[in-house]
Design a protein around this motif. Structure first.
Motif, PDB file in Angstrom:
ATOM      1  N   THR A 213      17.449  78.785  27.305  1.00 13.56           N
ATOM      2  CA  THR A 213      17.956  77.981  26.201  1.00 13.56           C
ATOM      3  C   THR A 213      18.702  78.863  25.221  1.00 13.56           C
ATOM      4  O   THR A 213      18.694  80.085  25.319  1.00 13.56           O
ATOM      5  CB  THR A 213      16.814  77.264  25.463  1.00 13.56           C
ATOM      6  N   GLY A 214      19.342  78.223  24.231  1.00 17.24           N
ATOM      7  CA  GLY A 214      20.048  78.965  23.204  1.00 17.24           C
ATOM      8  C   GLY A 214      21.502  79.205  23.558  1.00 17.24           C
ATOM      9  O   GLY A 214      21.933  79.034  24.693  1.00 17.24           O
ATOM     10  N   HIS A 215      22.280  79.619  22.539  1.00 15.71           N
ATOM     11  CA  HIS A 215      23.684  79.908  22.759  1.00 15.71           C
ATOM     12  C   HIS A 215      23.874  81.365  23.162  1.00 15.71           C
ATOM     13  O   HIS A 215      22.898  82.096  23.392  1.00 15.71           O
ATOM     14  CB  HIS A 215      24.509  79.554  21.525  1.00 15.71           C
ATOM     15  N   ALA A 216      25.131  81.811  23.227  1.00 13.73           N
ATOM     16  CA  ALA A 216      25.437  83.147  23.745  1.00 13.73           C
ATOM     17  C   ALA A 216      24.762  84.247  22.922  1.00 13.73           C
ATOM     18  O   ALA A 216      24.237  85.221  23.471  1.00 13.73           O
ATOM     19  CB  ALA A 216      26.950  83.351  23.775  1.00 13.73           C
ATOM     20  N   LEU A 217      24.777  84.100  21.591  1.00 12.62           N
ATOM     21  CA  LEU A 217      24.146  85.119  20.753  1.00 12.62           C
ATOM     22  C   LEU A 217      22.647  85.179  20.997  1.00 12.62           C
ATOM     23  O   LEU A 217      22.059  86.268  21.049  1.00 12.62           O
ATOM     24  CB  LEU A 217      24.436  84.818  19.279  1.00 12.62           C
ATOM     25  N   ASP A 218      22.006  84.009  21.155  1.00 14.86           N
ATOM     26  CA  ASP A 218      20.571  83.998  21.451  1.00 14.86           C
ATOM     27  C   ASP A 218      20.269  84.707  22.765  1.00 14.86           C
ATOM     28  O   ASP A 218      19.308  85.473  22.872  1.00 14.86           O
ATOM     29  CB  ASP A 218      20.067  82.556  21.525  1.00 14.86           C
ATOM     30  N   ARG A 219      21.104  84.445  23.777  1.00  9.94           N
ATOM     31  CA  ARG A 219      20.873  85.093  25.075  1.00  9.94           C
ATOM     32  C   ARG A 219      21.073  86.605  24.983  1.00  9.94           C
ATOM     33  O   ARG A 219      20.333  87.383  25.608  1.00  9.94           O
ATOM     34  CB  ARG A 219      21.802  84.481  26.121  1.00  9.94           C
ATOM     35  N   TYR A 220      22.082  87.023  24.186  1.00  9.86           N
ATOM     36  CA  TYR A 220      22.290  88.459  24.025  1.00  9.86           C
ATOM     37  C   TYR A 220      21.108  89.112  23.307  1.00  9.86           C
ATOM     38  O   TYR A 220      20.658  90.202  23.687  1.00  9.86           O
ATOM     39  CB  TYR A 220      23.579  88.715  23.243  1.00  9.86           C
ATOM     40  N   MET A 221      20.587  88.443  22.276  1.00 13.34           N
ATOM     41  CA  MET A 221      19.453  88.995  21.545  1.00 13.34           C
ATOM     42  C   MET A 221      18.230  89.116  22.452  1.00 13.34           C
ATOM     43  O   MET A 221      17.464  90.074  22.349  1.00 13.34           O
ATOM     44  CB  MET A 221      19.134  88.110  20.342  1.00 13.34           C
ATOM     45  N   ARG A 222      18.054  88.150  23.364  1.00  9.64           N
ATOM     46  CA  ARG A 222      16.930  88.237  24.289  1.00  9.64           C
ATOM     47  C   ARG A 222      17.113  89.417  25.235  1.00  9.64           C
ATOM     48  O   ARG A 222      16.163  90.156  25.517  1.00  9.64           O
ATOM     49  CB  ARG A 222      16.803  86.927  25.067  1.00  9.64           C
ATOM     50  N   LEU A 223      18.340  89.615  25.728  1.00 10.12           N
ATOM     51  CA  LEU A 223      18.604  90.770  26.595  1.00 10.12           C
ATOM     52  C   LEU A 223      18.422  92.080  25.832  1.00 10.12           C
ATOM     53  O   LEU A 223      17.907  93.059  26.373  1.00 10.12           O
ATOM     54  CB  LEU A 223      20.030  90.694  27.149  1.00 10.12           C
ATOM     55  N   SER A 224      18.834  92.093  24.561  1.00 11.10           N
ATOM     56  CA  SER A 224      18.694  93.306  23.764  1.00 11.10           C
ATOM     57  C   SER A 224      17.230  93.645  23.524  1.00 11.10           C
ATOM     58  O   SER A 224      16.887  94.806  23.298  1.00 11.10           O
ATOM     59  CB  SER A 224      19.421  93.123  22.421  1.00 11.10           C
TER      60      SER A 224
END
Length: 301
Positions: A213-224
């Motif tokens: 779930t979440g937008h691109a920034l959320d997905r990047y923060m999860r990967l980070s």
């Protein structure tokens, strides 16, 4: 109210030691015969059309804790303290988003009202049977057909019936009627951590959206936060590229205009620092953490 229709409202603000006077009257009159006047102050229930993890982050960065009740699309905010819902929206809008749609619902024993918010700014108001709102504006804000909102604003019935129609037409959480009745909020409890504590929790990934779930920034923060091997490899390559660019600017950047040189240097320096930061191995979970948390996610999750 007398037998012939004579009535005498009693307000604390109208009398010396008004709170004591009202308390004396309440103790003398049976509870089933006591009614709060319609124009009495009502804090209202704030509903934000935003995912719970974003609202939780906003609450953590603020000064008051809250309990969040969500259905995925809407998040009801039951904030600590006696504050109007509009004031709570003002506190949260800087983090949740100034364009976020919000609704404040108020209900008395005879009528229901909503205030439509964009961020913390009221943009429309509707009071069933009293003040008409704009069904088109509401439809655009909540992404529903105008036929649905027109029907909702024309509903006639008791406050309980109106609230039931509002929950259905707008897709609100099913707990909304109970929350308006004063029922205890059973949901996600979020404590205030202040600016510093909230930022640390955000960087740590405490408010990351659920997987998938979440937008691109959320997905990047999860990967980070999780930093799988392929993610660290990409950032290592990016760090090399940024390093070469910075080295080139230092060696041959004298011919560039001052503002362009400074802009390039700052952006490349930030990119290099971020890439190096994301090449770190992920923090190892505690030994008692669930097995699913100890596994390193693959590129497909």
């Amino acid at each position: 109210m007398g037998r012939e229709g004579f009535s005498l409202p009693v307000s604390e603000d109208d009398w010396r030691e008004g709170a004591e006077a009202v308390a004396t009257l309440r103790s003398a009159v049976p509870a089933e015969l006591q009614v709060v006047d319609d124009d009495a102050a009502d804090d209202g229930l704030l509903l934000l059309r935003a995912p719970a993890h974003r609202v939780a982050e906003a609450v953590a960065l603020g000064s008051y804790g809250a309990t969040l009740v969500t259905n995925g699309e809407w998040t009801a905010v039951v904030a600590d303290g006696d504050r109007p819902a509009e004031a709570v929206a003002d506190d949260l809008s800087a983090v949740v988003g100034r364009r976020t749609t919000g609704i404040v619902l108020r209900r008395t024993h005879v009528e229901v009202e909503y205030v439509l918010l964009r961020g913390a700014k009221p943009v429309d108001r509707h009071q069933w049977g009293v003040t008409a709102g704009d069904p088109k504006l509401l439809a655009e804000a909540v992404d529903r057909p105008e036929s649905h909102t027109s029907y909702l604003l024309g509903v006639a019935g008791s406050p309980v019936e109106v609230i039931a129609h509002a929950v259905q037409a707008l897709g609100l959480p099913q707990e909304v009627p109970g929350l308006l009745d004063g029922a205890p909020a059973t949901g996600q409890r979020v404590e205030s951590r202040g600016i510093l504590g909230g930022v640390r929790a955000s960087v740590r990934g405490d408010f990351a959206p659920p997987e998938g779930t979440g937008h691109a920034l959320d997905r990047y923060m999860r990967l980070s936060r999780t930093r799988p091997r392929w993610f660290r490899a990409v950032n290592a390559a990016a760090a090399v590229v940024y390093g070469l660019v910075v080295w080139g600017l230092v060696m041959w950047g004298e011919g560039l205009p001052d503002w362009r040189f400074v802009l390039f240097a700052v952006l490349c320096g930030l990119g290099l620092a971020n890439a190096l930061w994301d090449t770190r191995p992920p923090r190892r979970p505690k030994d008692d953490a669930p097995e699913a948390l100890r596994r390193e996610p693959t590129p497909t999750g």
